[in-house]
Design an enzyme around this catalytic site. Structure first.
Site, mmCIF file in Angstrom:
data_model
loop_
_atom_site.group_PDB
_atom_site.id
_atom_site.type_symbol
_atom_site.label_atom_id
_atom_site.label_comp_id
_atom_site.label_asym_id
_atom_site.label_seq_id
_atom_site.Cartn_x
_atom_site.Cartn_y
_atom_site.Cartn_z
ATOM 1 N N HIS A 107 0.838 -1.206 0.000
ATOM 2 C CA HIS A 107 0.000 0.000 0.000
ATOM 3 C C HIS A 107 0.874 1.258 0.000
ATOM 4 O O HIS A 107 0.607 2.211 -0.733
ATOM 5 C CB HIS A 107 -0.871 0.052 1.256
ATOM 6 C CG HIS A 107 -1.950 -0.989 1.332
ATOM 7 N ND1 HIS A 107 -2.110 -1.811 2.422
ATOM 8 C CD2 HIS A 107 -2.935 -1.341 0.462
ATOM 9 C CE1 HIS A 107 -3.156 -2.605 2.228
ATOM 10 N NE2 HIS A 107 -3.666 -2.361 1.036
ATOM 11 N N LYS A 122 -16.024 -8.018 5.506
ATOM 12 C CA LYS A 122 -14.751 -8.728 5.363
ATOM 13 C C LYS A 122 -14.232 -9.209 6.714
ATOM 14 O O LYS A 122 -13.186 -9.858 6.785
ATOM 15 C CB LYS A 122 -13.695 -7.801 4.732
ATOM 16 C CG LYS A 122 -13.533 -7.948 3.216
ATOM 17 C CD LYS A 122 -12.264 -7.220 2.778
ATOM 18 C CE LYS A 122 -11.934 -7.390 1.316
ATOM 19 N NZ LYS A 122 -10.714 -6.646 0.959
ATOM 20 N N ARG A 180 -1.942 -6.025 -8.530
ATOM 21 C CA ARG A 180 -0.890 -6.952 -8.163
ATOM 22 C C ARG A 180 -0.662 -7.940 -9.290
ATOM 23 O O ARG A 180 0.264 -7.830 -10.046
ATOM 24 C CB ARG A 180 -1.240 -7.677 -6.868
ATOM 25 C CG ARG A 180 -0.854 -6.888 -5.656
ATOM 26 C CD ARG A 180 -1.499 -7.382 -4.428
ATOM 27 N NE ARG A 180 -2.939 -7.175 -4.491
ATOM 28 C CZ ARG A 180 -3.730 -7.179 -3.432
ATOM 29 N NH1 ARG A 180 -3.247 -7.413 -2.256
ATOM 30 N NH2 ARG A 180 -5.014 -6.958 -3.568
ATOM 31 N N SER A 188 -2.726 -7.938 2.415
ATOM 32 C CA SER A 188 -3.059 -7.891 3.848
ATOM 33 C C SER A 188 -3.525 -9.257 4.334
ATOM 34 O O SER A 188 -3.152 -9.706 5.425
ATOM 35 C CB SER A 188 -4.157 -6.860 4.103
ATOM 36 O OG SER A 188 -3.729 -5.582 3.746
HETATM 37 P P1 ADP Z 1 -6.004 -6.113 0.230
HETATM 38 O O1 ADP Z 1 -6.515 -6.327 -1.152
HETATM 39 O O2 ADP Z 1 -4.566 -6.550 0.411
HETATM 40 O O3 ADP Z 1 -6.901 -6.549 1.361
HETATM 41 P P2 ADP Z 1 -6.933 -3.432 0.223
HETATM 42 O O4 ADP Z 1 -8.326 -3.824 -0.019
HETATM 43 O O5 ADP Z 1 -6.676 -2.568 1.405
HETATM 44 O O6 ADP Z 1 -5.901 -4.590 0.421
HETATM 45 O O7 ADP Z 1 -6.342 -2.822 -1.096
HETATM 46 C C1 ADP Z 1 -6.449 -1.491 -1.465
HETATM 47 C C2 ADP Z 1 -5.830 -1.284 -2.820
HETATM 48 O O8 ADP Z 1 -4.427 -1.476 -2.729
HETATM 49 C C3 ADP Z 1 -6.309 -2.246 -3.889
HETATM 50 O O9 ADP Z 1 -6.381 -1.545 -5.118
HETATM 51 C C4 ADP Z 1 -5.225 -3.291 -3.939
HETATM 52 O O10 ADP Z 1 -5.140 -3.907 -5.210
HETATM 53 C C5 ADP Z 1 -4.012 -2.426 -3.681
HETATM 54 N N1 ADP Z 1 -2.894 -3.196 -3.167
HETATM 55 C C6 ADP Z 1 -2.827 -3.859 -2.001
HETATM 56 N N2 ADP Z 1 -1.624 -4.479 -1.866
HETATM 57 C C7 ADP Z 1 -0.913 -4.166 -2.996
HETATM 58 C C8 ADP Z 1 0.390 -4.511 -3.492
HETATM 59 N N3 ADP Z 1 1.219 -5.311 -2.806
HETATM 60 N N4 ADP Z 1 0.767 -4.034 -4.696
HETATM 61 C C9 ADP Z 1 -0.073 -3.244 -5.409
HETATM 62 N N5 ADP Z 1 -1.311 -2.887 -5.013
HETATM 63 C C10 ADP Z 1 -1.738 -3.347 -3.821
#
Ligand code: ADP
Length: 171
Positions: A20, A44, A98, A136
């Protein structure tokens, strides 16, 4: 009206990871002000409360730049993303990509969101290779099983994760 370019980076941030943070570092180069929207996402079943997640994002982003850094505003939200984007005046939604696995879901979301508000563009950013695999969900699993999460999250977040995982284990 201002001509400020405002970006909105939404997510659950349960908890904020180095992935993030890499996306945030890139996003601030594209906008004048970045709003980080922390979704309640009760469905979630988050490990951390909304207040804890907001506080963690605030703390970890505050220390990224010295004085005169970009304007970052961390805000909780519990409504439709597009309504929240309108409320904060964002013209751009930032999402991280990702792997191919993210694509299908994001592809659908962009299509639906564009119908709700065609004036808001979604921009996808990719993290540096070493952060790309971080999610996460996986970090929480590793913490729950007692693995080392230091490479994936900021130090203080790692501490909180280890503590919370221990609490969960002991009932
Ligand atoms: P997660 O999908 O890990 O539970 P979030 O819902 O908080 O995390 O994700 C928020 C945004 O950050 C999404 O667009 C997700 O694709 C992006 N994101 C999370 N981790 C990464 C990463 N390692 N590389 C690129 N984007 C990421």
């Amino acid at each position: 009206m201002t001509d400020q370019r405002i970006g909105l980076y939404p997510g659950t941030f349960d908890p904020i990871t180095n992935g993030h943070i890499d996306i945030i570092r890139r996003a601030v180069k594209l906008v004048d002000r970045l709003v980080i929207g922390v979704a309640i996402n009760a469905g979630k079943g988050p490990l951390f409360s909304l207040e804890e997640r907001v506080a963690m994002v605030e703390r970890e982003t505050a220390g990224l730049w010295g004085n005169g850094g970009p304007v970052i505003d961390v805000r909780p939200f519990d409504c439709l993303l597009m309504h929240f984007a309108e409320r904060v005046g964002a013209q751009i939604i930032i999402r991280g990509l990702r792997a191919v696995s993210d694509f299908e879901y994001e592809f659908q979301m962009v299509g639906m969101n564009a119908r709700l508000n065609p004036d808001v563009e979604t921009v996808f950013l990719m993290a540096e290779a070493r952060y790309q695999a971080i999610a996460s969900r996986l970090v929480k699993e590793i913490a729950a099983l007692g693995g080392d999460i230091a490479p994936f999250v900021p130090q203080k977040v790692a501490k909180m994760l280890v503590k919370r995982a221990g609490e969960r284990r002991n009932g």
